[in-house]
Design an enzyme around this catalytic site. Structure first.
Site, PDB file in Angstrom:
ATOM      1  CG  HIS A   1      -1.940   0.848   1.069  1.00  0.00           C
ATOM      2  ND1 HIS A   1      -1.905   2.303   1.270  1.00  0.00           N
ATOM      3  CD2 HIS A   1      -3.433   0.815   1.021  1.00  0.00           C
ATOM      4  CE1 HIS A   1      -3.063   2.977   1.063  1.00  0.00           C
ATOM      5  NE2 HIS A   1      -4.224   1.968   0.733  1.00  0.00           N
TER       6      HIS A   1
ATOM      7  CD  GLU B   1      -5.215   2.625  -3.055  1.00  0.00           C
ATOM      8  OE1 GLU B   1      -6.362   2.060  -2.639  1.00  0.00           O
ATOM      9  OE2 GLU B   1      -4.419   2.239  -2.095  1.00  0.00           O
TER      10      GLU B   1
HETATM   11  P1  13P Z   1     -10.116   5.855   0.086  1.00  0.00           P
HETATM   12  O1  13P Z   1     -11.094   5.083  -0.465  1.00  0.00           O
HETATM   13  O2  13P Z   1     -10.053   6.722   1.338  1.00  0.00           O
HETATM   14  O3  13P Z   1      -9.559   7.068  -1.042  1.00  0.00           O
HETATM   15  O4  13P Z   1      -8.689   5.091   0.292  1.00  0.00           O
HETATM   16  C1  13P Z   1      -8.361   4.376  -0.588  1.00  0.00           C
HETATM   17  C2  13P Z   1      -7.354   3.429   0.215  1.00  0.00           C
HETATM   18  O5  13P Z   1      -6.273   3.841   0.353  1.00  0.00           O
HETATM   19  C3  13P Z   1      -7.759   1.972   0.119  1.00  0.00           C
HETATM   20  O6  13P Z   1      -6.663   1.264   0.593  1.00  0.00           O
END
Ligand code: 13P
Length: 236
Positions: free
Chosen positions: A97, A157
């Site tokens: 992450h 992400e």
């Molecule tokens: P948000 O949905 O708050 O943008 O966070 C995304 C995230 O980091 C999920 O691991």
């Protein structure tokens, strides 16, 4: 990858006490049994065992994941949680992450070690990709990742899309879809890729309607059970 899609992952990050998690599970678990896709809850590590026991009692389809694991095997690593310790408690673990990279200086090498240990322990890695450049080292140095891409749930992400103080700033779904397609191209096969970053009940459909996006990794919008239930409904 046998998980029914869409796959929704609720990442609680460092939020919620056990009582709050327990109440959330009671509200969300019944809905998961009606949902055709897969829902994976990732609470903080101290609550994984209790959540596991509760889900068994409820006979729920709601799955459990860790938010991270140690890059080391079981051993003298104070404060760490090894993949082998989690093996009987959860089937999934988030790794790589961008918050781990930003606040704990994790790099591609750490991520490769973690994925290796997860696969050895038959836990499915939910591997976050915050920048497609990371994939170069996964292809060159991380043979484990390249050779086992079909056993991994990837997540595109971008850190710029992660919500801040309930300020949602999602990636353009078209761009997210192109990046998800690029991940499959790099691994030379159709891998399962989720999108993460500011997903909420208003925008989830726009992401799930894209050909290369198999689900979502959700932060802020999973914390409130009612909002997350809306997300599940809109994903059905
Ligand atoms: P948000 O949905 O708050 O943008 O966070 C995304 C995230 O980091 C999920 O691991």
């Amino acid at each position: 990858m046998n998980e029914p899609q869409p796959i929704l992952v609720a990442n609680f990050k460092a939020h919620k006490s056990w009582d709050e998690i327990s109440a959330w599970i009671e509200q969300v678990a019944p809905k998961c049994n009606e949902f055709a896709g897969t829902v994976i809850l990732c609470p903080s590590a101290p609550f994984l065992a209790a959540a596991h026991a509760k889900l068994q009692t409820l006979n729920s389809k709601l799955q459990l994941g860790a938010q991270d694991i140690s890059k080391f095997e079981e051993g003298p690593y104070t404060g760490e949680i090894s993949a082998s310790q989690l093996k009987r408690i959860c089937q999934y673990a988030i790794v790589g992450h961008s918050e781990r990279r930003k606040y704990f200086a994790e790099g591609d090498g750490d991520v490769i070690q973690k994925v290796d240990l997860l696969l050895k322990n038959e836990i499915t890695p939910i591997l976050c990709v915050s920048d497609l450049k990371q994939l170069d080292s996964y292809v060159k140095e991380g043979k484990t990742i390249y050779d086992n891409a079909e056993k991994i749930i990837f997540v595109y992400e971008p850190p710029s899309a992660i919500s801040k103080d309930r300020d949602y700033r999602p990636e353009d779904p078209q761009v997210a879809d192109q990046n998800a397609a690029e991940i499959s191209r790099i691994f030379n096969q159709n891998v399962v890729t989720l999108y993460g970053g500011s997903i909420n009940p208003e925008n989830i459909k726009a992401f799930l309607s894209k050909e290369n996006i198999a689900g979502g990794l959700v932060g802020q919008a999973c914390l409130d059970a009612d909002t997350f239930l809306q997300l599940i409904s809109k994903s059905a």
